[in-house]
Design an enzyme around this catalytic site. Structure first.
Site, PDB file in Angstrom:
ATOM      1  N   ASP A   1       1.836  -2.555 -11.604  1.00  0.00           N
ATOM      2  CA  ASP A   1       1.605  -1.123 -11.731  1.00  0.00           C
ATOM      3  C   ASP A   1       1.135  -0.895 -13.172  1.00  0.00           C
ATOM      4  OD1 ASP A   1       1.878   1.746 -11.288  1.00  0.00           O
ATOM      5  OD2 ASP A   1       3.639   1.577 -12.580  1.00  0.00           O
TER       6      ASP A   1
ATOM      7  N   ASP B   1       7.790   0.178 -11.951  1.00  0.00           N
ATOM      8  CA  ASP B   1       8.936   0.860 -12.571  1.00  0.00           C
ATOM      9  C   ASP B   1       9.295   2.191 -11.926  1.00  0.00           C
ATOM     10  OD1 ASP B   1       7.829   3.136 -15.020  1.00  0.00           O
ATOM     11  OD2 ASP B   1       6.520   2.111 -13.623  1.00  0.00           O
TER      12      ASP B   1
ATOM     13  N   ASP C   1       6.960   3.065  -6.677  1.00  0.00           N
ATOM     14  CA  ASP C   1       6.753   1.614  -6.581  1.00  0.00           C
ATOM     15  C   ASP C   1       7.769   0.928  -5.673  1.00  0.00           C
ATOM     16  OD1 ASP C   1       4.582   1.596  -8.339  1.00  0.00           O
ATOM     17  OD2 ASP C   1       5.892   1.533 -10.093  1.00  0.00           O
TER      18      ASP C   1
END
Length: 672
Positions: free
Chosen positions: A374, A567, A571
């Protein structure tokens, strides 16, 4: 007081009494558990000492038995047996007891049972003419086995103590402010919202926010980093850190059981519940292998003497070979050392601030070939910062000064970044008539001048001729009295070690690094180019991220794994779907941490390569143990079948190999 109020008061008093009784009962249970844990620890410390005393006594008795039988050679066989039974009982009474208990529980084929069968069989062979030397050898074999058990216990004890010290991050007490006093209580008794006082040298008992004080924190137990972290009022603080300098007053944000330190301990202590493929293989192997070798030993004792035509004359020779075969066959070296290697690897990772939730994830980490990131909060800090200034009619400081003052009262992240970049706002300037214009920006009068701060739409509205900027990120334009004054570039800043994280992974042989983000394409393209990522996908919704990961999973190499690092709450589905999910533990969401298989306690993406290295090192140690133990056992089994292996060599093939494998497993604690 009305009857209703009296009744309510009585109910509240009764509830308070019940709560107090419950708290008292819980405290008593905790005390009992602590006492039991203390007794268990004391027993564990006593075991090696008691074992050593037992070995010394049995050795003295064995020497005495040998001297007596040498001094009186005319003793009957049954008398010699009785003499040697004394040191045998001294050396093996606990082994006999354990074997009997396991048989009663239905667990027959273990090392204690095999040792008892082999040594009792050797004692019986002593009755065969010329076989009286087997009396002494039976005792010696049991003695040798106990020496091996002693060294095994010492090695395992050292390993467990090293891991216990490694994870000793929870404090026993917390100093809580109540009714104007500071009381030392158990951290479990402190509630969310209460204030705790942390003095220099004390561990932070619970997660919270600093209310008052400035200090440096030793975070090595959580993150593995030796550089202290400075905190002041308003900063978050995690349990398990050590306060190094000033006194801190901290408002508790999480209960003790939900604190970072408690979660770390729980994760590591229960990591063994998720076995790796290697551990599962060993467990299945032992259950199938042990009964097979027992029946093979029986066949070895009976079939060859039958084939010779002189069963009675040759039975003792082949029985001895079968018993030797039986001793060496025990797979305890594999059953003990392989899980111990993974436990040590998990401990070494936690020391570096990497929490691996189970040994099965080490298997997958070691095979990582595709790593998907990410962007925001993972490769970047997740906060806006002023990166460049482009003034037109003034210097950079003046441009930033005007923008920061206009945004003085806004709570928007962009406004916060402008104020942070400027620094001291209280410089005597007057800011009046501040007005937020939806979808455009903010207008205010600063020292008598009308200053507009916002996007290009606002510039068009006031007639300022703005200039475009090719830099990726957010562009904030500034106009003064309708004249364009310049623009400020604001963007999410890459983490200092993000570039190193990518290069380290490629150095380890990871074939594909990918970034998934919901951010704009131009921003993602810049970050991917700066960090050296192989590919990126931008403007994705949470569902799109899952779809992309599904595609990557289908296209990955055979016998390799896909790792996703994130995080945020969005996600969590991808972390759960990937072969390995890695979450940022310091700033990451609780949902992401729960869904992940690995947690990085300091949010440093460079720790990913370290996790892969530790996993590969641990896996290599486990494989070394498997190959070494099986190779030595097969060699001695073949020698035993042809009568070339004495019983003491068989004990070495069992206990000696076990000790060497355990010592090798302890190297996993030092994995780097």
């Amino acid at each position: 007081m009305s009857e209703r109020e009296e009744k309510r008061a009585q109910q509240e008093e009764e509830k308070a009494r019940e709560a107090a009784e419950m708290a008292k009962a819980e405290a008593e249970v905790r005390e009992e558990e602590d006492e039991e844990d203390g007794d268990e620890d004391e027993e564990e410390e006593m075991e090696p000492r008691q074992k050593l005393i037992q070995i010394i006594i049995a050795s003295v008795l064995l020497i005495a038995a040998v001297l007596i039988t040498k001094a009186f050679p005319d003793l009957a066989m049954w008398q010699k047996l009785l003499i040697f039974l004394v040191p045998y009982a001294a050396a093996g009474f606990d082994v006999l007891k354990e074997a009997a208990e396991h048989i009663s529980e239905g667990e027959v084929f273990d090392e204690d049972f095999l040792m008892c069968i082999a040594t009792i069989g050797a004692l019986l062979i002593g009755f065969v003419p010329g076989g009286e030397e087997e009396f002494a050898e039976a005792v010696f074999v049991m003695l040798f086995f106990q020496v091996g058990e002693l060294f095994e216990g010492i090695a395992e004890g050292n390993s467990e103590r090293a891991i216990s010290q490694l994870l000793d991050i929870r404090p026993d007490t917390a100093n809580v402010e109540r009714d104007g006093e500071v009381l030392a209580v158990s951290p479990e008794e402190v509630s969310v919202g209460e204030t705790v006082v942390i003095k220099p040298g004390e561990k932070v008992p619970m997660d919270g926010v600093v209310l008052e004080g400035t200090s440096s924190l030793d975070t090595v137990a959580l993150t593995g980093e030796s550089v202290p972290r400075d905190v002041t009022a308003g900063d978050p603080i995690l349990s398990g850190c050590v306060n190094q300098s000033g006194v801190l007053r901290v408002r508790v944000e999480k209960e003790f059981g939900e604190s970072t330190a408690a979660k770390i301990l729980d994760l590591v202590q229960h990591a063994g519940s998720k076995k790796s493929k290697s551990e599962k293989f060993i467990s299945r192997f032992a259950k199938i292998y042990t009964p097979i070798v027992v029946f093979a030993a029986i066949a070895l004792a009976l079939i060859p003497p039958m084939l010779t035509g002189n069963f009675v004359g040759n039975f003792a020779t082949w029985l001895l070979r079968a018993l030797t075969f039986l001793i060496v066959s025990c797979p305890c070296a594999l059953v003990v050392s392989v899980p111990l290697a993974f436990f040590g690897g998990i401990g070494a990772a936690s020391k570096a601030g990497i929490l691996i939730k189970g040994s099965s994830y080490m298997d997958a980490l070691a095979k990582a070939d595709t790593v998907v990131f990410d962007k925001t909060g993972t490769l970047t800090k997740g906060v806006f910062e002023v990166t460049t200034l482009h003034p037109e009619e003034m210097d950079e400081r003046e441009l930033l000064h005007l923008a920061a003052h206009v945004e003085r009262y806004s709570t928007h992240p962009i406004a916060v970044s402008l104020r942070t970049a400027f620094g001291d706002e209280d410089d005597g300037c007057t800011v009046e008539q501040a007005e937020e214009i939806a979808g455009h920006g903010i207008r205010a009068v600063v020292n008598g001048r009308t200053v507009c701060v916002g996007n290009s739409k606002m510039m068009d509205a006031v007639g300022a001729k703005w200039k475009s900027c090719e830099e990726a990120g957010t562009i904030i334009h500034v106009a003064v009295d309708g004249v364009y004054a310049g623009h400020i570039h604001i963007s999410d800043v890459e983490k200092p070690d993000a570039r190193k994280a990518i290069s380290d992974l490629k150095a380890l042989g990871v074939g594909r690094t990918v970034m998934l983000t919901g951010d704009r394409k131009e921003v993602a393209e810049r970050v991917a180019a700066d960090l050296g990522l192989d590919e990126f996908h931008a403007e994705l919704l949470p569902a799109d991220k899952v779809s992309r990961v599904e595609e990557l999973l289908q296209n990955k190499k055979e016998n390799s794994s896909l790792v996703f690092v994130g995080d945020g709450i969005n996600d969590a589905p991808v972390l759960a779907r990937a072969d390995i999910g890695i979450a940022m533990g310091a700033m990451g969401s609780d949902a992401a941490i729960e869904a992940a298989d690995v947690v990085l306690m300091d949010d440093q993406p460079s720790k990913i390569s370290k996790a892969v290295k530790i996993s590969r090192s641990t896996l290599a140690i486990a494989k070394q143990n498997i190959v070494f133990a099986i190779a030595v056992k097969v060699a001695i089994l073949l020698l035993a079948a042809f009568g070339l292996a004495p019983m003491w060599l068989a004990v070495f093939g069992d206990t000696g190999v076990l000790i060497l494998c355990v010592l090798n497993s302890m190297r996993a604690l030092k994995a780097r």
